[in-house]
Design a protein around this motif. Structure first.
Motif, short mmCIF file in Angstrom:
data_model
loop_
_atom_site.label_atom_id
_atom_site.label_comp_id
_atom_site.label_asym_id
_atom_site.label_seq_id
_atom_site.Cartn_x
_atom_site.Cartn_y
_atom_site.Cartn_z
N THR A 47 13.21 5.40 8.75
CA THR A 47 12.92 3.97 8.74
C THR A 47 12.21 3.56 7.46
N LEU A 48 11.64 4.54 6.75
CA LEU A 48 10.92 4.24 5.51
C LEU A 48 11.67 4.70 4.26
N ALA A 49 12.85 5.26 4.45
CA ALA A 49 13.57 5.86 3.32
C ALA A 49 13.87 4.85 2.22
N ASP A 50 14.19 3.61 2.61
CA ASP A 50 14.57 2.61 1.61
C ASP A 50 13.39 2.15 0.75
N SER A 51 12.18 2.47 1.16
CA SER A 51 11.01 2.06 0.38
C SER A 51 10.15 3.26 -0.01
N LEU A 52 10.78 4.41 -0.17
CA LEU A 52 10.03 5.62 -0.54
C LEU A 52 9.27 5.42 -1.85
N ALA A 53 9.95 4.90 -2.86
CA ALA A 53 9.35 4.77 -4.18
C ALA A 53 8.27 3.70 -4.20
N SER A 54 8.60 2.50 -3.71
CA SER A 54 7.61 1.42 -3.73
C SER A 54 6.44 1.72 -2.80
N GLY A 55 6.71 2.39 -1.68
CA GLY A 55 5.63 2.77 -0.78
C GLY A 55 4.69 3.77 -1.44
N ALA A 56 5.26 4.70 -2.20
CA ALA A 56 4.43 5.68 -2.91
C ALA A 56 3.57 5.00 -3.96
N LEU A 57 4.17 4.05 -4.72
CA LEU A 57 3.40 3.35 -5.75
C LEU A 57 2.31 2.49 -5.13
N ALA A 58 2.60 1.86 -3.99
CA ALA A 58 1.59 1.05 -3.32
C ALA A 58 0.41 1.92 -2.87
N PHE A 59 0.72 3.13 -2.40
CA PHE A 59 -0.35 4.06 -1.99
C PHE A 59 -1.21 4.45 -3.18
N LEU A 60 -0.57 4.76 -4.30
CA LEU A 60 -1.33 5.17 -5.49
C LEU A 60 -2.21 4.03 -6.01
N ARG A 61 -1.68 2.82 -5.96
CA ARG A 61 -2.46 1.68 -6.44
C ARG A 61 -3.70 1.45 -5.59
N SER A 62 -3.59 1.79 -4.31
CA SER A 62 -4.73 1.58 -3.42
C SER A 62 -5.76 2.70 -3.53
N THR A 63 -5.41 3.80 -4.16
CA THR A 63 -6.33 4.93 -4.21
C THR A 63 -6.83 5.29 -5.60
N ALA A 64 -6.12 4.87 -6.63
CA ALA A 64 -6.55 5.29 -7.98
C ALA A 64 -6.13 4.25 -9.01
N SER A 65 -7.09 3.73 -9.74
CA SER A 65 -6.78 2.69 -10.72
C SER A 65 -5.95 3.24 -11.87
N ALA A 66 -5.96 4.57 -12.06
CA ALA A 66 -5.18 5.15 -13.15
C ALA A 66 -3.69 4.93 -12.96
N HIS A 67 -3.29 4.62 -11.74
CA HIS A 67 -1.87 4.44 -11.45
C HIS A 67 -1.50 2.97 -11.30
N THR A 68 -2.43 2.09 -11.60
CA THR A 68 -2.13 0.66 -11.51
C THR A 68 -1.39 0.19 -12.75
N PRO A 69 -0.74 -0.98 -12.69
CA PRO A 69 0.02 -1.46 -13.86
C PRO A 69 -0.89 -1.75 -15.04
N ILE A 70 -0.29 -1.77 -16.21
CA ILE A 70 -0.99 -2.28 -17.38
C ILE A 70 -1.26 -3.77 -17.16
N VAL A 71 -2.49 -4.18 -17.44
CA VAL A 71 -2.88 -5.59 -17.30
C VAL A 71 -2.77 -6.25 -18.66
N VAL A 72 -2.00 -7.33 -18.73
CA VAL A 72 -1.81 -8.06 -19.98
C VAL A 72 -2.61 -9.35 -19.93
N LEU A 73 -3.48 -9.53 -20.92
CA LEU A 73 -4.25 -10.77 -21.07
C LEU A 73 -3.62 -11.57 -22.21
N THR A 74 -3.37 -12.83 -21.99
CA THR A 74 -2.81 -13.70 -23.03
C THR A 74 -3.75 -14.88 -23.26
N GLU A 75 -3.43 -15.68 -24.25
CA GLU A 75 -4.29 -16.82 -24.57
C GLU A 75 -4.20 -17.93 -23.53
N GLY A 76 -3.08 -18.01 -22.83
CA GLY A 76 -2.96 -19.11 -21.88
C GLY A 76 -1.91 -18.86 -20.81
#
Length: 455
Positions: A203-232
């Motif tokens: 039942t979770l096979a279709d979201s194996l990759a996104s589920g794994a990334l969501a888990f990593l984001r909740s446990t370690a900031s090293a696996h979070t996306p690059i944050v881009v700051l712009t002027e506006g």
């Protein structure tokens, strides 16, 4: 009973992961890389003919196999690993350390007595390791013959011996290094045996990759996306739209600051945000992206760029050929009371986001490009700050271009060249930075046990 996931790159199978694949490995892929289909066992298993040599035996034992695998192009997987902080620069540094530590370890054995066979092996190992470079390692592995894998112990300098240097690395580091050898090959994580063994919740096979990334984001900031700051807000909106169009496989690894949180815009506000992020010790990788104009250059002078933490990169929009000879509206003269048009190099003076949206949206009804109008004079730089005339019209046309792309699927590479150059600045921001804490991560849970077999 044990089940195994299998790693493949091109025509080679490089090893297996027992019973459960760590989220760090699954997150290398995306959900749309999941492939599911049914094959006959005789087609799927390479050993089938050895086990059932006759047609009658094969036919009697044959059965359907539910194939489950994650598969993606080498360049896309490499780009995803780069954005996760596992770059070619980092893995090459790890390889150099593996070579050095092996040499040091065997040098300690030179003085140890033993039989002549072992002594000669030690001498050969020290000799090879003392002169081995990363490029030589890549060249040797590129000539890999899987048949030699059974010939243990490996002769120092052989391809099998080279691969032994990276055994027990974390699998993502192994994969990124192998992709420097075979950058264009398909990467496959075959999960069929795990699925058969009941290790995957269907039942979770279709979201194996996104589920794994969501888990990593909740446990370690090293696996979070690059944050881009712009002027506006507009800069973030337009660059994000280009990311969705040009690099859809990377959009979950790059995020933009929510301007509901930081409503203040401008180069000065961005410089203050950089200082605040640095002072707060934000762990995320951050790219502060300034316009390519005089106001940005002035604001950046307030930053101690070399003194910023290694996880914060400050850069500007890149110079462009278009901006090197662009129409500008100068002040009025006796001969031209409304001002006069002159072409000038506006890189570093008026390079706001509008100049990167494409000549198709910059072109006015009369066929001319919307000119830059010179405005304030920045005394500290002794340079004028410029701005595109009719910005609202340019913004409207660009939003229509994005909508038309989404509805028609049409694509004109030249019309997106400027925004691609900005995205490439973001994507490459950390490629030459191997953060110390990341260099220590290669001994993770998903350690590689490399066993090569040709497919």
């Amino acid at each position: 009973m044990s089940s195994y996931a299998t790693f493949r790159l091109g025509n080679f199978e490089f090893g297996q992961i027992r019973n459960e694949v760590d989220p760090e490995v699954l997150a290398v892929f995306t959900d749309d890389m999941l492939e599911r289909h049914t094959e006959s066992a005789s087609d799927y298993y390479p050993w089938w003919r050895d086990e059932y040599p006759t047609d009658a035996e094969s036919s009697e034992a044959d059965h359907p196999v539910a194939v489950v695998r994650l598969a993606g192009p080498g360049p896309v997987i490499a780009a995803r690993l780069d954005l996760m902080g596992i770059t070619a620069t980092e893995v090459k540094a790890l390889l150099e350390e593996s070579i050095s530590s092996l040499g040091r370890r065997y040098e300690d054995n030179l003085a140890v007595g033993g039989n002549e066979y072992f002594a000669q092996y030690v001498r050969n190992t020290v000799e090879v390791a003392s002169s081995l470079t990363v490029s030589q390692w890549q060249e040797k592995v590129c000539d890999l013959d899987a048949a030699e894998w059974s010939k243990r112990p490996f002769a120092p300098g052989s391809a099998g011996w080279m691969l032994d240097l990276i055994e027990y690395w974390e699998w993502r580091h192994v994969l990124r290094l192998l992709l420097t050898v075979w950058p264009e090959e398909q990467v496959v994580l075959d999960l069929t045996d795990l699925n058969d063994g009941g290790w995957i919740d269907d039942t979770l096979a279709d979201s194996l990759a996104s589920g794994a990334l969501a888990f990593l984001r909740s446990t370690a900031s090293a696996h979070t996306p690059i944050v881009v700051l712009t002027e506006g807000r507009t800069d973030a909106e337009f660059i994000k739209s280009a990311l969705d169009v040009l690099y859809p496989d990377l959009q979950d690894l790059i995020t933009f600051l929510d301007y509901e949180v930081r409503p203040e815009g401008g180069a000065g506000a961005l410089a203050r945000s950089v200082k605040a992020f640095a002072a707060a010790g934000i762990a995320n990788r951050v790219v502060a992206l300034f316009d390519n104009d005089a106001a940005a250059r002035d604001a950046m002078r307030s930053l101690d760029i070399d003194g910023l933490p290694k996880n914060i990169v400050v850069c500007r929009y890149p110079d462009t050929e278009l901006a090197s000879n662009y129409p500008t509206l100068g002040p009025p003269t006796a001969a031209a009371l409304s001002g006069h048009i002159e072409h000038a190099n506006v890189n570093g003076l008026a390079g706001s986001i509008e100049l990167y949206l494409g000549t198709d949206v910059l072109t006015q009804e009369d066929g001319a490009l919307a000119p830059v109008q010179w405005r304030s004079f920045i005394q500290s730089l002794r340079a004028y700050q410029g701005e595109i005339i009719g910005k609202e019209r340019v913004h409207k046309l660009f939003r229509l271009k994005v909508e038309n792309y989404a509805s028609s699927g049409g694509f004109d590479e030249a019309a997106w060249h400027g925004l691609r150059s900005i995205l490439d600045v973001i994507i490459s921001a950390f490629l030459d930075r191997a953060l110390p804490e990341q260099l220590c991560e290669h001994g993770g849970r998903s350690e590689a046990r490399i066993r090569v077999r040709q497919i």
